[in-house]
Design a protein around this motif. Sequence first.
Motif, short mmCIF file in Angstrom:
data_model
loop_
_atom_site.label_atom_id
_atom_site.label_comp_id
_atom_site.label_asym_id
_atom_site.label_seq_id
_atom_site.Cartn_x
_atom_site.Cartn_y
_atom_site.Cartn_z
N LEU A 140 2.87 -5.63 -15.90
CA LEU A 140 1.80 -4.74 -16.30
C LEU A 140 2.33 -3.75 -17.30
O LEU A 140 3.65 -3.33 -17.09
CB LEU A 140 1.10 -4.05 -15.08
N ALA A 141 1.58 -3.40 -18.12
CA ALA A 141 1.81 -2.13 -19.08
C ALA A 141 2.22 -0.86 -18.21
O ALA A 141 1.55 -0.75 -17.21
CB ALA A 141 0.62 -1.95 -19.92
N ARG A 142 3.09 -0.20 -18.63
CA ARG A 142 3.58 1.20 -17.87
C ARG A 142 2.48 2.15 -17.89
O ARG A 142 2.72 3.16 -17.11
CB ARG A 142 4.80 1.60 -18.49
N ASP A 147 -4.39 3.19 -8.94
CA ASP A 147 -5.78 2.64 -8.96
C ASP A 147 -6.20 1.56 -9.82
O ASP A 147 -6.86 0.69 -9.19
CB ASP A 147 -6.59 3.91 -9.00
N GLU A 148 -5.72 1.71 -11.06
CA GLU A 148 -5.89 0.47 -11.98
C GLU A 148 -5.11 -0.69 -11.67
O GLU A 148 -5.70 -1.86 -11.61
CB GLU A 148 -5.70 0.84 -13.29
N ILE A 149 -3.85 -0.28 -11.22
CA ILE A 149 -3.09 -1.75 -10.48
C ILE A 149 -3.86 -2.34 -9.44
O ILE A 149 -4.05 -3.51 -9.40
CB ILE A 149 -1.83 -1.20 -10.30
N PHE A 304 1.64 6.71 -13.07
CA PHE A 304 1.04 6.02 -11.83
C PHE A 304 -0.03 6.80 -11.12
O PHE A 304 -1.00 6.39 -10.37
CB PHE A 304 2.19 5.91 -10.81
N PHE A 305 0.09 8.32 -11.26
CA PHE A 305 -1.01 9.08 -10.63
C PHE A 305 -2.02 9.73 -11.70
O PHE A 305 -2.45 10.79 -11.51
CB PHE A 305 -0.23 10.39 -10.13
N GLY A 306 -2.14 9.03 -12.87
CA GLY A 306 -3.10 9.41 -13.97
C GLY A 306 -2.24 9.90 -15.10
O GLY A 306 -0.97 9.54 -15.21
N THR A 307 -2.79 10.22 -16.32
CA THR A 307 -2.17 10.57 -17.31
C THR A 307 -1.13 11.70 -17.04
O THR A 307 -1.33 12.95 -16.53
CB THR A 307 -3.30 11.25 -18.52
N PRO A 308 0.01 11.55 -17.31
CA PRO A 308 1.07 12.54 -17.06
C PRO A 308 1.06 13.83 -17.89
O PRO A 308 1.02 13.53 -19.08
CB PRO A 308 2.46 11.75 -17.35
N GLU A 309 1.27 14.91 -17.59
CA GLU A 309 0.99 16.18 -18.17
C GLU A 309 2.29 16.80 -18.52
O GLU A 309 2.55 17.49 -19.22
CB GLU A 309 0.16 17.21 -17.33
#
Length: 405
Positions: A140-142, A147-149, A304-309
């Motif tokens: 899968l794309a990084r 949740d999407e995985i 992995f836990f959403g858009t990284p800030e």
Amino acid sequence: MNKLEVLAPAGDEERFTAAVDYGADAVYLGRKQFGMRSSPMNFDFEQLCRAVETAHARNVKVYLTCNTLPRNNEIPFFERFVKEAVEAKVDALIVADIGLLMLIKKYAPDMEIHISTQTGIVNYVTARELYNMGAKRVVLARELSLDEIAEIRAKTSPDLDIETFVHGAMCVSFSGRCLLSQYLVNRDANRGECAQPCRWGYHLVEEKRPNEFFPVFEDEKGTYILNSKDMCMIEHIDKLAEAGVTSLKIEGRAKSAYYVTVVTNAYKMAVDHYYKDPYNFVLPDWIRDEVYKVSHRKYCNGFFFGTPEESQYYENSGYIRNYDVVAVVESCENGTVYCTQRNRFFAGDTVELLAPSQKPVELVLEKLYDEEGNEIDTANHAMMKFSFKSNLVFPKGTVIRKETT
């Protein structure tokens, strides 16, 4: 409960040996053509055959990359590439191009096919269709969250493996599809030749205001605004398993054998620790600390836990390096540890010895001896043989490292 595979990189035979010795369930590697890493030595046909034979003897799988986006003039060479992969008995081919996927099915109908992260798989529809086309696994794309995985896992065939990168360098572009290197230095990132211009320092100047410098840089050296941190998910093995990931992929075919040794070993130990109590997984600090003992950029959890800030590293493009390999154990006999030197160190130094699947052992090497048994003050000659006394027994290949000052 699915069995998690630890998938390690190998840029050459030394790195391959490190991966196998330190617990990899599978190794991915490339040849001189069709691979997304052109800088490592990679494998010729004879080396590939030796690697597969060695791996299979130890119940380790070998996946061969052919995940570049090839041009017309390369296609005539692909048939031989596939047939040599079959002859070498590799376990799977990793491919990004749909045309190459079709050619693999034509030239080697029984070959297992993995779809590379370069394909950019971000939804279950694409994963389903690739499975229907003959893929056994999707990488899968990084850029996906856990949740999407999990949704992709729930909406695809249970026979489809899901692989995702869990450790190593991240690209500023989407799953490595980048033209920046090609534009600046004529090195195509989609053909394994990336010069990593995202790691360079930049300044911003508006063309009609040549003497006005805008406050987008961190210091007088410029900005590293394109420079991403490294990914590290070793503390979240349980969450990856719960999302339905099959294979934990470690980035790093261009990294050192020491990097492959330490990171592979750490993730293998983390997975083993997870299976001891999957519902109460807490990673021991000493396993987590291992990934900080290799050359690395600052770590983050990627997407992995959403858009990284906080996934970008603006200070510089360099690595953090706190340990050096000083020697490797060759054998242990009658209370004596025989070694080969890698970097200079001295009698009286405190070192750590890292063996596969074991907690590192700290020792003070009070006395060192040369090949003739004479006491020496320092091991300062490249690849010199030396020994020290110890009641502990370490397997061949144990890494001896020293913290840098």
